[in-house]
Write an enzyme that holds these catalytic residues in place. Structure first.
Site, PDB file in Angstrom:
ATOM      1  N   GLU A 367      84.166 -94.419 -27.420  1.00 19.64           N
ATOM      2  CA  GLU A 367      82.712 -94.627 -27.616  1.00 19.64           C
ATOM      3  C   GLU A 367      82.138 -93.505 -28.488  1.00 19.64           C
ATOM      4  O   GLU A 367      80.997 -93.066 -28.300  1.00 19.64           O
ATOM      5  CB  GLU A 367      81.987 -94.790 -26.282  1.00 19.64           C
ATOM      6  CG  GLU A 367      82.516 -96.018 -25.548  1.00 19.64           C
ATOM      7  CD  GLU A 367      81.526 -96.738 -24.685  1.00 19.64           C
ATOM      8  OE1 GLU A 367      80.324 -96.466 -24.786  1.00 19.64           O
ATOM      9  OE2 GLU A 367      81.975 -97.599 -23.910  1.00 19.64           O
ATOM     10  N   THR A 369      83.913 -89.993 -30.688  1.00 23.25           N
ATOM     11  CA  THR A 369      84.497 -88.714 -30.264  1.00 23.25           C
ATOM     12  C   THR A 369      83.370 -87.710 -29.967  1.00 23.25           C
ATOM     13  O   THR A 369      82.223 -87.925 -30.372  1.00 23.25           O
ATOM     14  CB  THR A 369      85.380 -88.116 -31.370  1.00 23.25           C
ATOM     15  OG1 THR A 369      84.528 -87.780 -32.486  1.00 23.25           O
ATOM     16  CG2 THR A 369      86.475 -89.077 -31.819  1.00 23.25           C
TER      17      THR A 369
HETATM   18  C1  FAD Z   1      92.294 -95.834 -25.256  1.00 23.17           C
HETATM   19  C2  FAD Z   1      91.245 -96.202 -26.252  1.00 23.17           C
HETATM   20  C3  FAD Z   1      90.363 -97.232 -25.974  1.00 23.17           C
HETATM   21  C4  FAD Z   1      89.401 -97.605 -26.915  1.00 23.17           C
HETATM   22  N1  FAD Z   1      88.591 -98.697 -26.658  1.00 23.17           N
HETATM   23  C5  FAD Z   1      87.809 -99.190 -27.661  1.00 23.17           C
HETATM   24  C6  FAD Z   1      87.141-100.443 -27.506  1.00 23.17           C
HETATM   25  O1  FAD Z   1      87.199-101.085 -26.439  1.00 23.17           O
HETATM   26  N2  FAD Z   1      86.432-100.931 -28.545  1.00 23.17           N
HETATM   27  C7  FAD Z   1      86.321-100.273 -29.728  1.00 23.17           C
HETATM   28  O2  FAD Z   1      85.668-100.777 -30.631  1.00 23.17           O
HETATM   29  N3  FAD Z   1      86.951 -99.072 -29.910  1.00 23.17           N
HETATM   30  C8  FAD Z   1      87.692 -98.527 -28.901  1.00 23.17           C
HETATM   31  N4  FAD Z   1      88.363 -97.333 -29.071  1.00 23.17           N
HETATM   32  C9  FAD Z   1      88.260 -96.651 -30.365  1.00 23.17           C
HETATM   33  C10 FAD Z   1      87.561 -95.313 -30.300  1.00 23.17           C
HETATM   34  O3  FAD Z   1      86.181 -95.487 -30.134  1.00 23.17           O
HETATM   35  C11 FAD Z   1      87.935 -94.538 -31.583  1.00 23.17           C
HETATM   36  O4  FAD Z   1      89.299 -94.139 -31.423  1.00 23.17           O
HETATM   37  C12 FAD Z   1      87.058 -93.364 -31.824  1.00 23.17           C
HETATM   38  O5  FAD Z   1      85.761 -93.766 -32.164  1.00 23.17           O
HETATM   39  C13 FAD Z   1      87.598 -92.452 -32.922  1.00 23.17           C
HETATM   40  O6  FAD Z   1      87.998 -93.162 -34.062  1.00 23.17           O
HETATM   41  P1  FAD Z   1      89.453 -92.851 -34.692  1.00 23.17           P
HETATM   42  O7  FAD Z   1      90.433 -92.943 -33.590  1.00 23.17           O
HETATM   43  O8  FAD Z   1      89.638 -93.727 -35.867  1.00 23.17           O
HETATM   44  O9  FAD Z   1      89.369 -91.323 -35.143  1.00 23.17           O
HETATM   45  P2  FAD Z   1      88.844 -90.776 -36.567  1.00 23.17           P
HETATM   46  O10 FAD Z   1      87.503 -91.347 -36.858  1.00 23.17           O
HETATM   47  O11 FAD Z   1      89.925 -90.976 -37.562  1.00 23.17           O
HETATM   48  O12 FAD Z   1      88.675 -89.236 -36.259  1.00 23.17           O
HETATM   49  C14 FAD Z   1      89.726 -88.274 -36.377  1.00 23.17           C
HETATM   50  C15 FAD Z   1      89.139 -86.891 -36.074  1.00 23.17           C
HETATM   51  O13 FAD Z   1      88.125 -86.576 -37.057  1.00 23.17           O
HETATM   52  C16 FAD Z   1      86.918 -86.237 -36.400  1.00 23.17           C
HETATM   53  N5  FAD Z   1      85.778 -86.682 -37.208  1.00 23.17           N
HETATM   54  C17 FAD Z   1      85.630 -87.879 -37.839  1.00 23.17           C
HETATM   55  N6  FAD Z   1      84.457 -87.925 -38.479  1.00 23.17           N
HETATM   56  C18 FAD Z   1      83.835 -86.730 -38.247  1.00 23.17           C
HETATM   57  C19 FAD Z   1      82.559 -86.158 -38.615  1.00 23.17           C
HETATM   58  N7  FAD Z   1      81.683 -86.842 -39.354  1.00 23.17           N
HETATM   59  N8  FAD Z   1      82.279 -84.902 -38.195  1.00 23.17           N
HETATM   60  C20 FAD Z   1      83.152 -84.206 -37.408  1.00 23.17           C
HETATM   61  N9  FAD Z   1      84.364 -84.691 -37.022  1.00 23.17           N
HETATM   62  C21 FAD Z   1      84.676 -85.941 -37.428  1.00 23.17           C
HETATM   63  C22 FAD Z   1      86.973 -87.003 -35.072  1.00 23.17           C
HETATM   64  O14 FAD Z   1      86.086 -86.433 -34.111  1.00 23.17           O
HETATM   65  C23 FAD Z   1      88.438 -86.834 -34.711  1.00 23.17           C
HETATM   66  O15 FAD Z   1      88.637 -85.582 -34.109  1.00 23.17           O
HETATM   67  C24 FAD Z   1      89.292 -96.900 -28.124  1.00 23.17           C
HETATM   68  C25 FAD Z   1      90.170 -95.838 -28.387  1.00 23.17           C
HETATM   69  C26 FAD Z   1      91.143 -95.503 -27.487  1.00 23.17           C
HETATM   70  C27 FAD Z   1      92.106 -94.387 -27.828  1.00 23.17           C
END
Ligand code: FAD
Length: 383
Positions: A367, A369
């Site tokens: 929801e 990070t």
């Molecule tokens: C077990 C699990 C369940 C989930 N369930 C759902 C679900 O039901 N529905 C759904 O839609 N999604 C779901 N998610 C997705 C989840 O919301 C995303 O994984 C999350 O939003 C982060 O996206 P990403 O994994 O692509 O990381 P990325 O966006 O690639 O981020 C990588 C790193 O960069 C940092 N970062 C990125 N942008 C910035 C910024 N502007 N400033 C500072 N730091 C930044 C992040 O904080 C992180 O540390 C789930 C994820 C997991 C692991």
């Protein structure tokens, strides 16, 4: 905005907590270790939550639900998470998936899709994230193209909680690629719609009993009435939904931390070293004191955010992000300290705190990070 302050739980809220705790201690806790070890959906816990109406408590009475307010729903999620974080994703994700309908769906959509969830006949997931669009969710590629009276949906969503188990999905897709975030719309998709399929479950660090899979849409034809709210306003709706449901993730974090603190507190009373219980050592007592203080601060912030959610206050965006961020960072600290307080026994699967530490980690990630929560909080301060 209501005049009722609603910051603190009322006697009715405490009665809900007590009833939910009894169900969880009796029928959810016994499955938690097994569900984690086998990485299987906690069907027995779902059945117990359904039987007691704790599986989707937020659904209003008008749609056959029990109509719990946002604070009562947070308390239910907290209590389920105290025993089994995976199971707490049943009420949490049912709220996440249905919130777009409650906020913006037509009466017809609500009447069709909410009662089965309220009855426990169906679950509802939320599909926003994609392989290349996580924190930058507006960069999504999933596309819905209108053909007369139908929309045709193509694309892939990633990390979808309870995918494959849920019957219904709120799916966000690009309907006008020239409009950026203003060209995204929301749709209800059914598991049985032709062209919907699921990837293999992810092999995760924690919440192993909550299936997380990719969801694929291959030419899925949706009747026009599956559009949720107004065309082009889907991204706004996705964010409004998260304002409310980050409160539920904060509640999940509080519950996980409470489970770990409860276990560690009873353990240090029993465990003897140097001829006395380790609870006698001030170094141990100070750790417990800090854990309990941070936990209570997170709980109060979560309940304050729940009150904002119930009233849809103007400062809900700040409170939802702040509660989720603070409570999840707290849960990671408190569960790590709980492992520390059990010493070597904390590090093995014979005791529940290592599971709780693994489960706590996800609350800092999904929801949005906690970096993104801080972006949201700062934006609210500086706007
Ligand atoms: C077990 C699990 C369940 C989930 N369930 C759902 C679900 O039901 N529905 C759904 O839609 N999604 C779901 N998610 C997705 C989840 O919301 C995303 O994984 C999350 O939003 C982060 O996206 P990403 O994994 O692509 O990381 P990325 O966006 O690639 O981020 C990588 C790193 O960069 C940092 N970062 C990125 N942008 C910035 C910024 N502007 N400033 C500072 N730091 C930044 C992040 O904080 C992180 O540390 C789930 C994820 C997991 C692991």
């Amino acid at each position: 905005m209501s005049d009722t302050p609603l910051f603190a739980p009322t006697p009715e809220h405490e009665a809900i907590r007590e009833a939910c705790r009894a169900v969880c201690d009796d029928k959810v806790a016994p499955n938690a270790a097994e569900v984690d070890q086998q990485a299987v959906f906690p069907q027995a816990s779902y059945d117990a939550l359904r039987a007691a109406d704790f599986h989707a408590p937020h659904i209003p009475e008008a749609y056959d639900g029990v109509g719990a307010d946002a604070l009562a729903t947070a308390i239910v999620i907290e209590e389920v998470a105290r025993t089994c974080a995976s199971s707490s994703l049943i009420p949490a994700v049912n709220k996440l998936g249905t919130m777009p309908l409650l906020l913006a769906g037509s009466e017809d959509l609500r009447r069709r899709y909410l009662p089965p969830v309220a009855r426990g006949d169906a679950m509802f997931s939320y599909c926003l994230s994609e392989p290349e669009a996580g924190s930058d969710a507006a960069a999504m590629k999933t596309r819905a193209v209108r053909h007369g009276d139908t929309w045709v949906l193509d694309g892939a969503k990633r990390w979808i909680t309870n995918a494959g188990v849920s019957d219904y999905y709120t799916v966000f897709a690009v309907t006008d690629p020239d409009q950026g975030a203003r060209g995204i719309s929301a749709f209800v998709v059914e598991k049985t719609d032709a062209g919907v399929s699921f990837g293999a479950p992810e092999k995760k660090l924690g919440i192993k009993g909550s299936p997380t899979c990719e969801v694929y849409f291959d030419g899925v034809r949706l009747p026009a009435d599956r559009l949720v709210g107004v065309e082009g306003e889907g991204f706004k709706l996705a964010l409004r939904t998260l304002d409310h449901t980050r409160v539920t993730i904060a509640a999940q974090a509080v519950g996980i931390a409470q489970g770990a603190l409860d276990y560690a507190t009873s353990y240090v009373r029993e465990r003897r070293q140097f001829g006395r219980p380790v609870a006698d050592f001030q170094g141990v007592q100070f750790m417990l004191a800090d854990m309990a203080t941070k936990l209570e601060a997170a709980r109060q912030l979560t309940y304050a955010a729940a009150a904002r959610s119930e009233r849809s206050d103007a400062d809900l965006t700040f409170f939802g992000a702040a509660a989720k961020c603070f409570a999840s960072d707290m849960a990671m600290e408190v569960t790590t300290d709980a492992v520390q307080l059990l010493g070597g026994y904390g590090y093995v699967q014979d005791y529940p705190v290592e599971r709780m530490m693994r489960d706590a980690k996800i609350t800092q990630i999904y929801e949005g990070t906690n970096q993104i929560q801080r972006v949201v909080i700062a934006r609210q301060l500086l706007k």
